[in-house]
Design a protein around this motif. Structure first.
Motif, PDB file in Angstrom:
ATOM      1  N   PHE A 123      47.616  46.996  41.737  1.00 54.22           N
ATOM      2  CA  PHE A 123      47.801  46.517  40.743  1.00 54.22           C
ATOM      3  C   PHE A 123      46.877  45.292  39.933  1.00 54.22           C
ATOM      4  O   PHE A 123      46.733  44.308  39.406  1.00 54.22           O
ATOM      5  CB  PHE A 123      49.273  46.107  40.415  1.00 54.22           C
ATOM      6  CG  PHE A 123      50.219  47.815  39.728  1.00 54.22           C
ATOM      7  CD1 PHE A 123      50.161  48.315  39.748  1.00 54.22           C
ATOM      8  CD2 PHE A 123      50.772  47.247  41.275  1.00 54.22           C
ATOM      9  CE1 PHE A 123      50.541  49.322  39.614  1.00 54.22           C
ATOM     10  CE2 PHE A 123      51.655  48.292  41.843  1.00 54.22           C
ATOM     11  CZ  PHE A 123      51.509  50.117  40.868  1.00 54.22           C
ATOM     12  N   LEU A 124      45.705  44.813  40.811  1.00 55.94           N
ATOM     13  CA  LEU A 124      44.683  44.659  41.140  1.00 55.94           C
ATOM     14  C   LEU A 124      43.365  44.760  40.185  1.00 55.94           C
ATOM     15  O   LEU A 124      43.146  46.429  40.446  1.00 55.94           O
ATOM     16  CB  LEU A 124      44.731  43.348  42.371  1.00 55.94           C
ATOM     17  CG  LEU A 124      45.721  43.405  42.872  1.00 55.94           C
ATOM     18  CD1 LEU A 124      45.266  42.640  44.188  1.00 55.94           C
ATOM     19  CD2 LEU A 124      46.188  41.928  42.091  1.00 55.94           C
ATOM     20  N   PRO A 125      42.431  44.225  40.002  1.00 56.65           N
ATOM     21  CA  PRO A 125      41.247  44.291  39.338  1.00 56.65           C
ATOM     22  C   PRO A 125      40.456  45.088  40.761  1.00 56.65           C
ATOM     23  O   PRO A 125      40.194  44.709  41.886  1.00 56.65           O
ATOM     24  CB  PRO A 125      40.483  43.039  38.866  1.00 56.65           C
ATOM     25  CG  PRO A 125      41.191  42.015  38.790  1.00 56.65           C
ATOM     26  CD  PRO A 125      42.973  42.805  39.731  1.00 56.65           C
ATOM     27  N   LEU A 126      39.556  45.804  40.455  1.00 55.89           N
ATOM     28  CA  LEU A 126      39.226  46.619  41.256  1.00 55.89           C
ATOM     29  C   LEU A 126      37.934  45.647  42.186  1.00 55.89           C
ATOM     30  O   LEU A 126      36.986  46.081  42.478  1.00 55.89           O
ATOM     31  CB  LEU A 126      38.853  47.962  40.978  1.00 55.89           C
ATOM     32  CG  LEU A 126      39.174  49.647  41.181  1.00 55.89           C
ATOM     33  CD1 LEU A 126      38.793  50.614  40.557  1.00 55.89           C
ATOM     34  CD2 LEU A 126      39.966  49.005  41.773  1.00 55.89           C
ATOM     35  N   ILE A 131      39.534  44.293  34.790  1.00 59.61           N
ATOM     36  CA  ILE A 131      40.827  43.207  34.785  1.00 59.61           C
ATOM     37  C   ILE A 131      42.173  44.366  35.607  1.00 59.61           C
ATOM     38  O   ILE A 131      41.381  45.452  35.410  1.00 59.61           O
ATOM     39  CB  ILE A 131      41.061  43.331  33.230  1.00 59.61           C
ATOM     40  CG1 ILE A 131      41.025  44.695  32.199  1.00 59.61           C
ATOM     41  CG2 ILE A 131      39.778  42.321  32.168  1.00 59.61           C
ATOM     42  CD1 ILE A 131      41.182  44.554  31.156  1.00 59.61           C
ATOM     43  N   PRO A 132      42.787  43.494  35.732  1.00 60.31           N
ATOM     44  CA  PRO A 132      43.675  44.468  36.614  1.00 60.31           C
ATOM     45  C   PRO A 132      44.231  46.085  35.287  1.00 60.31           C
ATOM     46  O   PRO A 132      44.162  45.963  33.899  1.00 60.31           O
ATOM     47  CB  PRO A 132      45.249  43.600  36.421  1.00 60.31           C
ATOM     48  CG  PRO A 132      44.737  42.031  36.213  1.00 60.31           C
ATOM     49  CD  PRO A 132      43.482  42.803  35.071  1.00 60.31           C
ATOM     50  N   PRO A 133      44.909  47.158  35.590  1.00 59.51           N
ATOM     51  CA  PRO A 133      44.736  48.184  35.249  1.00 59.51           C
ATOM     52  C   PRO A 133      46.629  48.059  34.386  1.00 59.51           C
ATOM     53  O   PRO A 133      47.768  47.129  34.652  1.00 59.51           O
ATOM     54  CB  PRO A 133      44.949  49.238  35.861  1.00 59.51           C
ATOM     55  CG  PRO A 133      45.867  48.455  37.074  1.00 59.51           C
ATOM     56  CD  PRO A 133      44.940  47.086  37.081  1.00 59.51           C
ATOM     57  N   ARG A 134      46.914  48.111  33.128  1.00 57.63           N
ATOM     58  CA  ARG A 134      47.806  48.211  32.616  1.00 57.63           C
ATOM     59  C   ARG A 134      48.593  49.291  32.561  1.00 57.63           C
ATOM     60  O   ARG A 134      49.624  49.470  32.771  1.00 57.63           O
ATOM     61  CB  ARG A 134      47.913  48.071  30.885  1.00 57.63           C
ATOM     62  CG  ARG A 134      48.972  47.961  30.214  1.00 57.63           C
ATOM     63  CD  ARG A 134      49.069  47.608  28.495  1.00 57.63           C
ATOM     64  NE  ARG A 134      50.422  47.687  28.057  1.00 57.63           N
ATOM     65  CZ  ARG A 134      51.147  48.815  27.815  1.00 57.63           C
ATOM     66  NH1 ARG A 134      50.528  50.322  27.578  1.00 57.63           N
ATOM     67  NH2 ARG A 134      52.514  48.940  27.676  1.00 57.63           N
ATOM     68  N   ILE A 135      47.979  50.212  32.492  1.00 59.02           N
ATOM     69  CA  ILE A 135      48.857  51.814  32.579  1.00 59.02           C
ATOM     70  C   ILE A 135      48.227  52.316  34.020  1.00 59.02           C
ATOM     71  O   ILE A 135      47.022  53.146  33.868  1.00 59.02           O
ATOM     72  CB  ILE A 135      48.232  52.993  31.457  1.00 59.02           C
ATOM     73  CG1 ILE A 135      49.208  52.244  30.282  1.00 59.02           C
ATOM     74  CG2 ILE A 135      49.527  54.622  31.881  1.00 59.02           C
ATOM     75  CD1 ILE A 135      51.158  52.091  30.172  1.00 59.02           C
ATOM     76  N   GLU A 255      52.046  43.182  27.874  1.00 52.78           N
ATOM     77  CA  GLU A 255      51.825  42.298  28.288  1.00 52.78           C
ATOM     78  C   GLU A 255      51.915  43.073  29.807  1.00 52.78           C
ATOM     79  O   GLU A 255      51.761  42.635  30.933  1.00 52.78           O
ATOM     80  CB  GLU A 255      52.196  40.939  28.635  1.00 52.78           C
ATOM     81  CG  GLU A 255      51.553  40.041  27.229  1.00 52.78           C
ATOM     82  CD  GLU A 255      50.238  40.001  27.394  1.00 52.78           C
ATOM     83  OE1 GLU A 255      49.378  39.836  27.636  1.00 52.78           O
ATOM     84  OE2 GLU A 255      49.391  40.129  25.769  1.00 52.78           O
ATOM     85  N   ALA A 256      52.933  43.819  29.580  1.00 57.62           N
ATOM     86  CA  ALA A 256      53.668  44.404  31.595  1.00 57.62           C
ATOM     87  C   ALA A 256      52.094  45.900  31.989  1.00 57.62           C
ATOM     88  O   ALA A 256      51.987  46.105  30.856  1.00 57.62           O
ATOM     89  CB  ALA A 256      54.839  45.217  31.252  1.00 57.62           C
ATOM     90  N   SER A 257      52.449  45.231  32.966  1.00 56.27           N
ATOM     91  CA  SER A 257      51.839  46.729  33.651  1.00 56.27           C
ATOM     92  C   SER A 257      52.814  47.913  34.467  1.00 56.27           C
ATOM     93  O   SER A 257      53.728  47.608  34.297  1.00 56.27           O
ATOM     94  CB  SER A 257      51.418  45.880  35.642  1.00 56.27           C
ATOM     95  OG  SER A 257      50.079  44.863  34.954  1.00 56.27           O
ATOM     96  N   ASP A 276      44.452  53.312  32.811  1.00 56.99           N
ATOM     97  CA  ASP A 276      43.056  52.714  33.082  1.00 56.99           C
ATOM     98  C   ASP A 276      43.307  53.032  35.072  1.00 56.99           C
ATOM     99  O   ASP A 276      42.399  53.027  35.130  1.00 56.99           O
ATOM    100  CB  ASP A 276      44.151  51.494  33.357  1.00 56.99           C
ATOM    101  CG  ASP A 276      44.414  50.905  31.559  1.00 56.99           C
ATOM    102  OD1 ASP A 276      43.335  51.547  30.950  1.00 56.99           O
ATOM    103  OD2 ASP A 276      45.777  50.421  31.359  1.00 56.99           O
ATOM    104  N   ARG A 277      44.265  53.630  35.467  1.00 54.82           N
ATOM    105  CA  ARG A 277      43.831  54.047  37.071  1.00 54.82           C
ATOM    106  C   ARG A 277      44.757  55.057  37.104  1.00 54.82           C
ATOM    107  O   ARG A 277      46.508  54.687  37.118  1.00 54.82           O
ATOM    108  CB  ARG A 277      43.915  52.381  37.808  1.00 54.82           C
ATOM    109  CG  ARG A 277      44.118  53.045  39.232  1.00 54.82           C
ATOM    110  CD  ARG A 277      44.042  52.104  39.621  1.00 54.82           C
ATOM    111  NE  ARG A 277      43.014  51.013  39.264  1.00 54.82           N
ATOM    112  CZ  ARG A 277      43.123  48.988  39.958  1.00 54.82           C
ATOM    113  NH1 ARG A 277      43.635  48.528  40.726  1.00 54.82           N
ATOM    114  NH2 ARG A 277      42.355  48.494  39.413  1.00 54.82           N
TER     115      ARG A 277
END
Length: 1065
Positions: A123-126, A131-135, A255-257, A276-277
């Motif tokens: 759940f971190l940026p690559l 930016i961090p993935p939301r979904i 705002e949640a992942s 997103d990922r």
């Protein structure tokens, strides 16, 4: 607090380094206290803004709740694959359209994915700019470990081991969500986590949260992202499926992942643009399958080995064992068979090979309660049948109609509706077939694996079809009458063939398998009547064969019909085609029906394991019909099929899809022109699997060469391209030369017989000078003459290339019989060459007369790093000449001299060279009888040499005295990391000497003592020496007659003293 500028980035980093939340709070307070009068105002502002004081108690309660829910977690040692997920770019076609089992069979259980992502970075940026993935969506087939992964993550987070920046991790299952009709976002949180008294913290994004939605494939309602009404009010109650779609769309919990886990087909409900990922859980590898069985049969290693051996012998079953759940089922069944194979009953004498047989054994094992039970009396078969028959029928009906409704979890009302007495779900059968889970407000039941539900569904349908008068697929019974088992069987197969998602594929396999003689023997008196299959089997076989394609249209459903024939044990058709494949005599026999058999064999046959050879047998129509199966052939040979450009369009489409697993493809000796080359070139621009492409003896011409050259400027996967005899001419060579300037992956390029002329050769040579790519072999044509194969007096043709290519990294002339004459011509160029790094002259009949020429070159050449002279005829005199040169040469790092009839004199000469040489890091003398005398000389050199890291002395006639000398050297040597002493005779005394050295030595990492007559005592000496040795990571003690008791002593010693060291016995 970072958003309010109350903490700097560095201060925030210091806080996050603390292991627990309480320590993080204390660190924040200490930092604010150091800010003087500004501290109180800062703290008050933060409290007023975030209500931090009310968050902290909720977080503490939440941590306790997760720890109570999940316990201590899972053992990481057994689940390392879960901590490194495959990073994928969306779902492939087969994942979206096919049954899980079909996916595994087609892909051989492995995805062609190079990128992985650690669980802690999920759940971190690559990168720094992303930016961090939301979904995030994680997919995996049934039984691969998705829920286990969620449990693992939640446990690790609760312990403070990962993602400390997340304040709340909220794991939810779709099993829980199925119990609600309507929910609001805030009630969802309150219901699932009552200790979170202020759900507004979650919904308004005050605290960073991760919402986990586990098991989308178990959700009772399909998600409809097209027609869902938008809802942004977290307090508004809406349908649960609408709630989920609004959460995923970002209308709620903005705002949640969000992390969703699912089987692949169900995951396709989520539009790719919202994800997103996407990650995927990989299956077991070969080592993990072995470890799984070892753990499964912890008290019986012999049984574990037998189970693994039997399953490994069946390619289909072994492929399925990449899934842990199936590994358990097949291991249990095979173990049960092997434990009872001493019985004289006829049904227990045949090793289970089909899915139906594996599951029949599993069923029989569960019904008889005769599996790993302690101090329990096995009930008689008759009693088991009487006690279980009703519940088997009811469970089967539940399984069948659940399967039709795509329902895989059941609740108490479902169980009662199908007449299942919950109090009766206590026996071994239910415990192994049906699992129970207590949820917060309800109890759920589910079959321990999807395939078990399908097997029980098949048994219900089989039993019911013999007496039913209406269509069983209509649960209400209102349908046109259907009489007789065969009509019901045909109905099931037709429905399977018409299905788009393969939902019924495995069900009809099991249904077919229940008609096989072996399964009938296994289940007679249990589920089936003895020999009743005889009435239907021949008719079923005829019907299944009639379902095979008649117009060269092959789908996964067609292949599944062949699987049904295998389950019913009718393999004549497949055996005929397989025999033709072995004999390379498929030409002219690929009728539509035989093509169906071929498509099936491409998945399961051992003939296709190393290479799928379909040369001289395919036409355009046949190739088109097989495309979906060719997609997963790693090594595909399609030579001499008279393919024209239209077939290249087909193959190009295959190479362009995500699923493609073709790594090597040969299209030699076809009729491909520039148009076909262009089609292949377009696919190479997007393909990520193909490493070897052979197009020799076609007619792509200069235009085709240009298309491929343009593709090479983009493609960074292809390693080898063979364009021999393609009339590319001078212009084609120029285009390829341009590509070589930018391509950094290609290692082999074949251009012989292309009339490229002097100018074309010059352009390629100039490219080799300027380019910094890993070209291993550049095989050119000079004025129409091929220089690929050099033999004897023709070796002088190599010279201009070696002299010219100043940056060619490697050159191989292995197995060309260049002899001394060729060496003389070659070495003249080597003296002036300043770019060659590696030279392979293995197996070239170079004698001791040619060795001085090599030695002279080594005295002057200062760039060559690797020299391979293995399997020549150098003898002692030849090696002595090279050894003398090595005293002066300070560039060579690797020298291979194995199989050169070397004895102690040459070893002594090399030892003298090692006293002064400071460049050589690897010396290979295996299969040379240097004896103890030679070993003693080399050992003396090792005491002073500070560069040698690898020494290979396999089968070198070394005995006890040589081993003792070597041991003395290891006491003082600080650089040797790899020592291979396989196939010598150091014995117990030598082992003791080496063991004493290992207690002192800290540099050695790899030690191979295989087949050294150590015996049990010698091996134990080596193992116990590892107590004080913290360097060794691998030791091989195989072939030393250690015995079972010795092996146990060694294993215990390693486990206690050096658990990170791998010891093979």
């Amino acid at each position: 607090m970072r958003k309010l500028d109350l903490l700097s980035a560095e201060e925030a980093g210091q806080v996050q380094e603390e292991s627990s939340l309480s320590e993080q709070v204390k660190a924040v307070m200490d930092l604010l206290a150091g800010k003087g009068s500004y501290a109180s105002q800062s703290l008050q502002t933060y409290i007023e803004t975030t209500n931090a004081c009310s968050i902290y108690p909720m977080v503490q309660k939440h941590l306790e709740s997760l720890q109570n829910r999940y316990g201590t977690g899972v053992e990481l040692g057994q689940l390392e694959r879960l901590t490194n997920l495959l990073l994928v770019e969306g779902l492939t076609d087969i994942q979206q359209k096919e049954h899980d089992v079909m996916q595994i069979e087609a892909t051989k259980g492995m995805r062609n994915v190079a990128k992985k992502i650690p669980l802690e970075k999920l759940f971190l940026p690559l990168s720094k700019v992303s930016i961090p993935p939301r979904i995030s969506v994680t997919v995996g087939v049934a039984g691969i470990g998705k829920s286990t992964l969620v449990k693992l993550f939640a446990c690790m987070w609760a312990k403070g081991e990962i993602n400390k920046d997340i304040i709340f991790v909220l794991p939810l299952t779709f099993r829980e969500l199925n119990t609600y009709e309507k929910l609001s976002a805030e009630r969802l949180i309150r219901s699932a986590f009552p200790h979170i008294t202020e759900p507004s913290f979650i919904s308004n994004g005050t605290a960073r949260i991760l919402l986990i939605l586990d098991g989308l494939d178990e959700f009772k309602t399909p998600l409809d992202f097209s027609n869902t009404v938008v809802c942004t009010d977290p307090k508004k109650e809406i349908q649960v499926d609408s709630l989920i779609t609004n959460i995923i769309r970002g209308n709620l919990f903005q705002e949640a992942s969000i992390w969703v886990t699912s089987r692949p087909t169900a995951a396709s409900q989520i539009p790719g643009g919202l994800v997103d990922r996407m990650t995927e859980i990989r299956g077991f590898g070969a080592v993990e399958i072995k470890d799984f069985f070892d753990q499964m049969f912890l008290e019986n290693k012999d049984l574990s080995s037998q189970v693994l051996g039997q399953i490994k012998a069946n390619r289909s079953l072994y492929t399925m064992c990449t899934v842990p759940a199936f590994c358990w089922i097949s291991g249990s069944s095979m173990g049960y068979f092997l434990k009872n194979s001493t019985d004289q009953s006829q049904e227990m004498t045949t090793v289970p090979k089909t899915l139906s047989e594996i599951y029949s054994y599993y069923f029989k094992m569960a019904l008889s309660s005769d599996w790993q039970e302690k101090q329990k009396e096995t009930p008689r078969i008759e009693q088991a049948i009487n006690n279980s028959k009703k519940i088997i029928g009811n469970l089967g009906r539940l399984a069948f109609y659940g399967l039709l409704k795509k329902k895989y979890v059941f609740y108490e009302q479902d169980m009662k509706a199908y007449g299942i007495d919950l109090s009766s779900l206590q026996g071994s059968l239910c415990n192994r077939m049906l699992l129970k889970e207590e949820m917060q407000f309800s109890t759920v039941y589910y079959f321990s694996h999807l395939t078990l539900q399908e097997f029980l569904a098949a048994t219900y349908y089989y039993a019911s079809a013999k007496r039913a008068i209406f269509d069983l697929f209509t649960e209400s019974g209102m349908s046109w009458p259907k009489f007789g088992f065969l009509n019901h069987f045909k109905n099931a197969v037709h429905r399977s063939l018409q299905s788009d998602d393969g939902q019924l594929d495995i069900f009809v396999r099991f249904l077919s398998g229940l008609l096989s003689p072996q399964v009938n023997k296994l289940l007679s008196g249990w589920l089936l009547m003895k020999d009743e299959h005889n009435s239907f089997r021949s008719h079923v076989i005829s019907f299944l064969q009639s379902c095979l394609n008649t117009d060269y249209v092959i789908s996964s459903r067609t292949v599944n019909v062949m699987q049904c024939l295998y389950e019913v044990q009718h393999m004549e058709l497949a055996k005929t085609v397989e025999e033709a494949m072995k004999n390379e005599s498929l030409a002219g026999m690929l009728t539509p029906v035989n093509c169906s058999a071929l498509a099936y064999l491409l998945q399961v046959s051992e003939v296709c394991m190393e290479e799928t050879n379909l040369s001289n047998c395919l036409t355009y129509n046949i190739c088109k019909s097989l495309l979906s199966q060719l997609l997963f052939c790693s090594n595909l040979r399609l030579d001499n099929n008279k393919f024209k450009d239209n077939v290249m369009e087909l193959l190009g489409s295959v190479l362009s899809v995500k699923d493609c697993q073709i790594q090597k493809m040969s299209l030699a000796e076809n009729q491909i022109s520039n148009k076909g080359a262009k089609a292949l070139a377009r696919s190479l621009m997007v393909n990520r699997s193909l490493t070897v492409l052979d197009l020799r003896s076609n007619a792509i011409g200069p235009t085709g060469a240009k298309a491929l050259a343009d593709a090479l400027k983009i493609n960074q996967v292809l390693l080898s391209l063979n364009l021999q005899n393609n009339v590319i001419k001078e212009d084609g060579a120029k285009f390829l030369a341009e590509a070589l300037l930018t391509n950094h992956k290609l290692t082999t390029l074949h251009l012989q017989k292309n009339s490229i002329g002097p100018q074309g050769a010059k352009k390629i040579a100039e490219a080799l000078k300027l380019a910094r790519f890993a070209m291993m072999n550049s095989l050119l044509t000079t004025q129409g003459e091929c220089i690929q194969c050099w033999a004897g007096t023709n070796a002088h043709r190599v010279v201009p290339v070696v002299t010219l290519c100043c940056v060619s990294l490697s050159f191989s002339l292995q197995s060309n019989s260049i002899s001394n004459t060729g060496v003389t011509a070659l070495i003249g160029a080597l003296r002036s060459n300043r770019g060659l790094i590696s030279l392979n002259l293995r197996e070239n009949s170079i004698s001791q007369e040619g060795a001085p020429e090599i030695a002279n070159a080594l005295r002057t050449n200062c760039t060559l790093r690797n020299l391979d002279l293995a399997a020549n005829l150098l003898y002692d005199e030849g090696v002595k000449a090279i050894a003398l040169a090595m005293r002066e040469n300070q560039a060579l790092m690797s020298l291979h001299l194995q199989w050169n009839f070397i004895q102690s004199k040459a070893a002594k000469a090399l030892a003298q060279a090692l006293h002064s040489n400071t460049s050589l890091t690897s010396l290979d003398l295996q299969e040379n009888a240097i004896g103890d005398e030679g070993m003693i000389a080399l050992a003396a050199a090792l005491k002073v040499n500070t560069t040698l890291t690898t020494l290979c002395l396999q089968v070198a006639s070394i005995g006890v005295s040589g081993a003792k000398a070597l041991a003395e050297a290891l006491v003082v040597n600080r650089t040797l990391t790899t020592l291979d002493l396989r196939g010598n005779s150091i014995g117990l005394a030598g082992a003791k000497a080496l063991a004493n050295a290992l207690k002192v030595n800290r540099s050695l990492r790899v030690l191979n003592l295989q087949e050294n007559s150590l015996g049990m005592d010698g091996a134990i000496c080596i193992a116990t020496a590892l107590t004080g040795n913290h360097g060794l990571t691998y030791v091989n003690l195989q072939g030393n007659r250690i015995g079972q008791s010795g092996a146990k002593v060694i294993a215990d010693a390693i486990r206690t003293n050096s658990p990170r060291c791998i010891v093979e016995m």
